[in-house]
Write a protein that holds these residues in place. Structure first.
Motif, PDB file in Angstrom:
ATOM      1  N   VAL A   1      61.994  38.003  30.457  1.00  0.00           N
ATOM      2  CA  VAL A   1      63.135  37.901  31.367  1.00  0.00           C
ATOM      3  C   VAL A   1      62.960  36.651  32.215  1.00  0.00           C
ATOM      4  CG1 VAL A   1      63.468  40.396  31.479  1.00  0.00           C
ATOM      5  CG2 VAL A   1      62.046  39.264  33.204  1.00  0.00           C
ATOM      6  N   VAL A   2      64.079  36.141  32.697  1.00  0.00           N
ATOM      7  CA  VAL A   2      64.056  35.065  33.686  1.00  0.00           C
ATOM      8  C   VAL A   2      64.539  35.660  35.003  1.00  0.00           C
ATOM      9  CG1 VAL A   2      65.115  32.893  34.416  1.00  0.00           C
ATOM     10  CG2 VAL A   2      64.342  33.181  32.059  1.00  0.00           C
ATOM     11  N   VAL A   3      63.746  35.455  36.042  1.00  0.00           N
ATOM     12  CA  VAL A   3      64.065  35.967  37.368  1.00  0.00           C
ATOM     13  C   VAL A   3      64.556  34.829  38.254  1.00  0.00           C
ATOM     14  CG1 VAL A   3      63.141  37.089  39.440  1.00  0.00           C
ATOM     15  CG2 VAL A   3      62.336  37.799  37.166  1.00  0.00           C
TER      16      VAL A   3
ATOM     17  N   ILE B   1      57.498  40.757  40.904  1.00  0.00           N
ATOM     18  CA  ILE B   1      56.739  40.346  39.722  1.00  0.00           C
ATOM     19  C   ILE B   1      55.279  40.741  39.835  1.00  0.00           C
ATOM     20  CG2 ILE B   1      55.955  38.341  38.384  1.00  0.00           C
ATOM     21  CD1 ILE B   1      58.555  36.938  39.362  1.00  0.00           C
ATOM     22  N   ASN B   2      54.739  41.329  38.759  1.00  0.00           N
ATOM     23  CA  ASN B   2      53.301  41.552  38.628  1.00  0.00           C
ATOM     24  C   ASN B   2      52.696  40.314  37.967  1.00  0.00           C
ATOM     25  OD1 ASN B   2      50.691  42.323  38.071  1.00  0.00           O
ATOM     26  ND2 ASN B   2      51.235  43.879  36.550  1.00  0.00           N
ATOM     27  N   PRO B   3      51.904  39.525  38.701  1.00  0.00           N
ATOM     28  CA  PRO B   3      51.400  38.256  38.158  1.00  0.00           C
ATOM     29  C   PRO B   3      50.159  38.390  37.280  1.00  0.00           C
ATOM     30  CG  PRO B   3      50.680  38.497  40.412  1.00  0.00           C
ATOM     31  CD  PRO B   3      51.527  39.706  40.116  1.00  0.00           C
ATOM     32  N   ALA B   4      49.627  39.605  37.113  1.00  0.00           N
ATOM     33  CA  ALA B   4      48.427  39.806  36.287  1.00  0.00           C
ATOM     34  C   ALA B   4      48.849  39.960  34.834  1.00  0.00           C
ATOM     35  CB  ALA B   4      47.651  41.035  36.761  1.00  0.00           C
ATOM     36  N   LEU B   5      48.877  38.857  34.108  1.00  0.00           N
ATOM     37  CA  LEU B   5      49.395  38.843  32.738  1.00  0.00           C
ATOM     38  C   LEU B   5      48.349  39.313  31.730  1.00  0.00           C
ATOM     39  CD1 LEU B   5      51.229  35.385  32.836  1.00  0.00           C
ATOM     40  CD2 LEU B   5      52.143  37.646  33.401  1.00  0.00           C
ATOM     41  N   GLU B   6      48.764  40.244  30.862  1.00  0.00           N
ATOM     42  CA  GLU B   6      47.940  40.719  29.739  1.00  0.00           C
ATOM     43  C   GLU B   6      46.559  41.190  30.198  1.00  0.00           C
ATOM     44  OE1 GLU B   6      48.290  38.932  25.808  1.00  0.00           O
ATOM     45  OE2 GLU B   6      49.563  37.369  26.692  1.00  0.00           O
ATOM     46  N   TRP B   7      46.534  42.092  31.154  1.00  0.00           N
ATOM     47  CA  TRP B   7      45.266  42.682  31.593  1.00  0.00           C
ATOM     48  C   TRP B   7      44.546  43.345  30.431  1.00  0.00           C
ATOM     49  CZ3 TRP B   7      42.423  42.962  36.129  1.00  0.00           C
ATOM     50  CH2 TRP B   7      41.408  43.921  36.157  1.00  0.00           C
ATOM     51  N   GLY B   8      45.296  44.053  29.590  1.00  0.00           N
ATOM     52  CA  GLY B   8      44.690  44.773  28.467  1.00  0.00           C
ATOM     53  C   GLY B   8      44.728  46.276  28.688  1.00  0.00           C
ATOM     54  N   ASP B   9      44.159  47.018  27.746  1.00  0.00           N
ATOM     55  CA  ASP B   9      44.247  48.480  27.758  1.00  0.00           C
ATOM     56  C   ASP B   9      43.143  49.150  28.561  1.00  0.00           C
ATOM     57  OD1 ASP B   9      46.474  48.362  26.083  1.00  0.00           O
ATOM     58  OD2 ASP B   9      45.229  48.339  24.278  1.00  0.00           O
ATOM     59  N   ASP B  10      42.088  48.434  28.874  1.00  0.00           N
ATOM     60  CA  ASP B  10      40.945  49.014  29.582  1.00  0.00           C
ATOM     61  C   ASP B  10      41.086  48.741  31.072  1.00  0.00           C
ATOM     62  OD1 ASP B  10      38.520  49.907  30.540  1.00  0.00           O
ATOM     63  OD2 ASP B  10      37.314  48.942  28.978  1.00  0.00           O
ATOM     64  N   ILE B  11      41.339  49.792  31.853  1.00  0.00           N
ATOM     65  CA  ILE B  11      41.547  49.604  33.290  1.00  0.00           C
ATOM     66  C   ILE B  11      40.287  49.115  33.982  1.00  0.00           C
ATOM     67  CG2 ILE B  11      40.933  51.936  34.061  1.00  0.00           C
ATOM     68  CD1 ILE B  11      43.376  51.789  35.929  1.00  0.00           C
TER      69      ILE B  11
ATOM     70  N   VAL C   1      58.937  35.474  32.808  1.00  0.00           N
ATOM     71  CA  VAL C   1      57.793  36.383  32.714  1.00  0.00           C
ATOM     72  C   VAL C   1      58.075  37.437  31.653  1.00  0.00           C
ATOM     73  CG1 VAL C   1      57.016  36.083  35.091  1.00  0.00           C
ATOM     74  CG2 VAL C   1      58.711  37.832  34.562  1.00  0.00           C
ATOM     75  N   PRO C   2      57.030  38.103  31.138  1.00  0.00           N
ATOM     76  CA  PRO C   2      57.252  39.237  30.242  1.00  0.00           C
ATOM     77  C   PRO C   2      58.052  40.322  30.949  1.00  0.00           C
ATOM     78  CG  PRO C   2      54.966  38.519  30.152  1.00  0.00           C
ATOM     79  CD  PRO C   2      55.588  37.789  31.298  1.00  0.00           C
ATOM     80  N   ALA C   3      58.950  40.973  30.226  1.00  0.00           N
ATOM     81  CA  ALA C   3      59.827  41.969  30.834  1.00  0.00           C
ATOM     82  C   ALA C   3      59.055  43.140  31.431  1.00  0.00           C
ATOM     83  CB  ALA C   3      60.827  42.478  29.791  1.00  0.00           C
ATOM     84  N   ASP C   4      57.896  43.454  30.852  1.00  0.00           N
ATOM     85  CA  ASP C   4      57.124  44.585  31.379  1.00  0.00           C
ATOM     86  C   ASP C   4      56.291  44.201  32.595  1.00  0.00           C
ATOM     87  OD1 ASP C   4      55.212  43.038  30.126  1.00  0.00           O
ATOM     88  OD2 ASP C   4      54.449  44.634  28.828  1.00  0.00           O
TER      89      ASP C   4
END
Length: 339
Positions: free
Chosen positions: A32-34, A91-101, A125-128
């Motif tokens: 998405v574009v914000v 916006i959540n700026p932490a991109l591609e954190w991954g599956d392991d918290i 940014v990614p939509a999610d």
């Protein structure tokens, strides 16, 4: 669109920024574009301009800095059904954190380097990675949250496992993360104490929920802190240096120290027996995952919390805003008003 673009990295720091025309981003699949209404500064942004951050090298330029932002969805890419155009988001700026918290993955990175960030009229940014803006917050207040409040939430809740009634120490109150630490810890029922070189900032921390604090410029401040707090369950430290040793001294047996920075540099005399004889847990942390970001927003919405705003600048005044941050004046987050 108009944007603040970093063209040079080096001794000039923020002097390498230029306010200029830049291409308006187009969303790709899943993006998405914000249209940004506000952005916020972080120490990371300043460090990037000096080349003091991983990946901040001349071959990464030009780049639009900025991790924090709030606005409304302007355009969506292929495959995006939510959010819809016009929805107000943060916006959540932490991109591609991954599956392991527990730890970030190999593709993890933060918005604003290498990807263009939020010092602009538009950002892609990614939509999610966009979330509904908390309804009680303005765009300026929402923009203040992402990086700093996420860091504080993870440090206290996930890593620090703070509980109601426990004693928490936050050294160096004044910056964005520290103010969020006080807000979140006190909201969760902890007794919070702070340190600062400014009596005024200590008083402001009390307004946010702190029970008390000591001025580290005063003689014998460590002893005063120990007398005030009693044995400490949890300290959350971004200072390092001699302060870290003081936190070891006030920690109760079996206590925890969570660290996410070292603005005062390395610990000069780390007394190891203070750690192993007291059975202390020393835990590292940085930023956080998507579930933690969602939980942080929920906490701020459910408790009607508002971040502390230090100062506002116009987008074209980004370099001036960074200088203000370097001076360490005021308390809370520095905001860039965009539209």
């Amino acid at each position: 669109m108009k944007a603040v673009v970093l063209h040079e990295i080096g001794k000039g720091g923020p002097d390498g920024l230029r306010y200029e025309d830049a291409p308006t981003p187009e969303p790709g699949p899943g993006e998405v574009v914000v249209k940004l209404r506000a952005a916020a500064l972080n120490r990371r942004d300043v460090f990037v301009t000096y080349g003091m951050y991983p990946g901040a090298k001349p071959d990464a330029l030009p780049v639009i800095p900025g991790s924090d932002g709030s606005g409304e969805v302007h355009a969506v890419g292929e495959g995006v059904s939510e959010p819809e155009v016009g929805v107000e988001v943060v916006i959540n700026p932490a991109l591609e954190w991954g599956d392991d918290i527990r730890i970030s993955g190999k593709n993890y990175r933060i918005l604003g380097l290498p990807e263009d960030g939020t010092y602009a009229e538009y950002v892609k940014v990614p939509a999610d990675h966009v979330y509904p803006k908390p309804r009680h917050l303005t765009h300026e207040e929402a923009a203040a949250l992402p990086l700093a409040a996420l860091t504080a939430y993870r440090a206290l809740v996930t890593r620090g496992e703070v509980e109601s009634g426990q004693t928490v120490v936050v050294p160096g109150i004044g910056g964005g993360v520290a103010t969020f630490l006080v807000q979140i810890a006190s909201t969760l029922g902890a007794r919070v104490f702070v340190t600062s070189g400014s009596d005024g900032k200590i008083e402001k921390a009390k307004e946010l929920g702190a029970e008390g604090g000591v001025n580290y410029k005063s003689e014998g401040w460590q002893k005063e802190l120990r007398s005030m707090t009693g044995p400490v369950d949890l300290s959350v430290d971004s200072i390092g240096g001699e302060v870290f040793d003081a936190l070891l001294s006030v920690a109760k047996p079996g206590g925890r120290i969570v660290t996410f920075g070292a603005t005062a540099g390395p610990v000069p005399k780390l007394v190891m027996p203070k750690i192993f004889l007291k059975q202390l847990d020393v835990l590292g942390t940085a930023m956080g995952s998507a579930p933690e970001f969602a939980d942080m927003l929920k906490l701020y919405e459910e408790h009607d919390l508002r971040p502390v705003i230090n100062e506002r600048f116009r987008l074209e005044e980004a370099a001036q805003a960074m200088r203000h941050m370097e001076e360490g004046m005021g308390m809370g987050k520095i905001i860039l008003d965009i539209a």
